[in-house]
Design a protein around this motif. Structure first.
Motif, PDB file in Angstrom:
ATOM      1  N   SER A  21      -1.264   4.364   4.001  1.00  0.00           N
ATOM      2  CA  SER A  21      -0.823   2.786   4.706  1.00  0.00           C
ATOM      3  C   SER A  21      -1.754   2.242   5.651  1.00  0.00           C
ATOM      4  N   LEU A  36       0.729  -1.035  -0.169  1.00  0.00           N
ATOM      5  CA  LEU A  36       0.292  -0.236   0.345  1.00  0.00           C
ATOM      6  C   LEU A  36       0.652   0.834  -0.600  1.00  0.00           C
ATOM      7  N   LYS A  37       2.372   0.915   1.215  1.00  0.00           N
ATOM      8  CA  LYS A  37       2.623   2.482   0.858  1.00  0.00           C
ATOM      9  C   LYS A  37       2.869   2.510  -0.579  1.00  0.00           C
ATOM     10  N   ALA A  60       5.017  -0.169   6.374  1.00  0.00           N
ATOM     11  CA  ALA A  60       5.034   1.677   5.814  1.00  0.00           C
ATOM     12  C   ALA A  60       5.381   2.733   5.524  1.00  0.00           C
TER      13      ALA A  60
END
Length: 440
Positions: free
Chosen positions: A355, A345-346, A389
């Motif tokens: 994130s 996600l990051k 993250a």
């Protein structure tokens, strides 16, 4: 269908944030509604679940975020962040000035966003480079990585604070283990700065860094600058120690006192009142404007956190563990999954905070499956998400551009120096977390 729904929801969050520049509050809320519809929930149930998830997440964390943001703004506006940095520099010495700047960034980033912290402290890079004879890039990367480490691991930074709320982890435990993890992660960035910084060159352009306002901060004593930060951290940590199953501080009046003043809301409020004297001599109208500005910043963070909690509440209605066949997964596997989801996600959408919150919402229903249900395990789960993250900060991350522009780095130099540093930092954080999981 459930697994497809989860995949499409994550894909939507990434595309909405990156491609369409949608605010995370909207993308998370829409993803939650979409997930509810795909999972066959009726409209009334979706609405009530969203409201419950939003409210439950913010019930114990909304004021904590607000008070933490006020502390950060007062430290920034009064120049106290520079006092913190210079105090650490004088303690460690000029010969180890890159290390001092790295640790100064680490301390400053606990209450202040890493982007703001870098803007404030980056003026020290050239000054220390001239005094020490070391290349300015060494200082730039050392500062950037120090700031970044606390940003994803140590409350009251919003990311780990929000994850602790979503996962229902003990904030004091997150803070204690977060510090234990963030320090070696910060040092990993320092060592990379010493290694790579000497081979990197500045662009030949005028610096964007503002000049210092030393006369504005000269009357602030270092202890006064440290108190708004250290007091809440110590109080929350003492409450966690008092709450430990063996009750090392007893169960009498001391236990009750620490239970009250060490609760995150009261501890951060105490920190706010330690921050107010820093603005002595500043007009009350201006101080009130600082508080208003801080609350505006906090409002955006609170809404994102609440939207993440609402998304998580929808996902909790499904037994994700049985769907993706991880019913026999271990705690170590769970921590690795936390890291991997957050890292994807990051890397995809750029924001560490988004994130962290999104991953926490996805992982929360799986903690029992992984056996990550104790206070320590939940805290390590929050930290594993934080490590993911920060892996990696590149061109879709605002912090990447703050570091590069305020350090006169071109994109290639920033990728080689800053981005690679965050990759090593994330891996270092994961290794430390896995070691802590084995030991604790």
């Amino acid at each position: 269908m459930e697994l497809l729904t989860l995949f499409l929801a994550i894909l939507f969050i990434i595309l909405a944030t990156v491609r369409f520049k949608m605010n995370p509050v909207l993308s998370l809320t829409l993803a939650a509604i979409f997930s509810g519809l795909m999972l066959g929930m009726d409209a009334a149930k979706i609405v009530s679940t969203l409201g419950d998830g939003f409210g439950k997440t913010l019930s114990g964390i909304g004021l904590v975020i607000a008070f933490g943001t006020i502390i950060g703004v007062f430290l920034e506006k009064t120049g106290s962040t520079k006092i913190l940095a210079n105090s650490i520099l004088s303690l460690i010495g000029l010969k180890r000035s890159p290390l001092a700047l790295n640790l100064a960034g680490f301390v400053v980033s606990i209450p202040v966003f890493c982007d703001s912290g870098f803007v404030i402290l980056s003026s020290l890079n050239k000054a220390l480079s001239k005094k020490s004879g070391l290349p300015v890039m060494v200082f730039a990367i050392a500062l950037a990585t120090g700031l970044y480490s606390a940003h994803v691991f140590v409350p009251p930074t919003p990311g780990p604070l929000a994850a602790a709320a979503v996962i229902e982890a003990d904030l004091g435990m997150v803070m204690i283990l977060g510090l234990a993890t963030a320090i070696p992660v910060s040092l990993a960035g320092y060592f990379w700065a010493r290694y790579i910084g000497k081979s990197l060159k500045e662009q030949d352009k005028k610096s964007t860094v503002a000049e210092d306002e030393d006369e504005k901060v000269s009357k602030i004593r270092p202890i006064m600058a440290f108190l708004p930060l250290l007091a809440p951290v110590l109080l929350i940590a003492l409450k966690s120690i008092a709450d430990y199953p063996t009750h090392p501080l007893g169960e009498g009046m001391i236990f009750k006192v620490f239970g009250f003043i060490g609760s995150p809301i009261v501890a951060l409020l105490i920190g706010v009142f330690f921050a107010f004297p820093l603005a002595k001599g500043t007009a009350s109208k201006e101080r009130n404007e600082w508080v208003t500005s801080a609350l505006k910043q906090a409002g955006a963070i609170v809404l994102i956190t609440g939207a993440g909690g609402a998304f998580g509440a929808i996902l909790r209605t499904v037994d994700i563990a049985s769907i993706i066949d991880i019913t026999t997964a271990s705690g170590t596997t769970g921590l690795l999954i936390c890291f991997a989801i957050a890292a994807v996600l990051k890397t995809a959408q750029g924001s560490s905070t988004v994130s962290i919150i999104t991953t926490a919402a996805i992982i929360a229903p799986l903690l029992g499956t992984f056996g990550l249900e104790s206070l320590t395990d939940k805290a390590l789960c929050v930290l594993a998400i934080g490590a993911g993250a920060m892996t990696v900060s590149h061109i879709n991350d605002s912090y990447f551009w703050v570091v590069s522009q305020f350090s006169n780095m071109d994109m290639k130099t920033a990728l080689k120096g800053h981005t690679v540093a965050t990759f090593f930092q994330g891996l270092t954080g994961l290794v430390v977390i896995l070691i802590l999981h084995v030991l604790l």
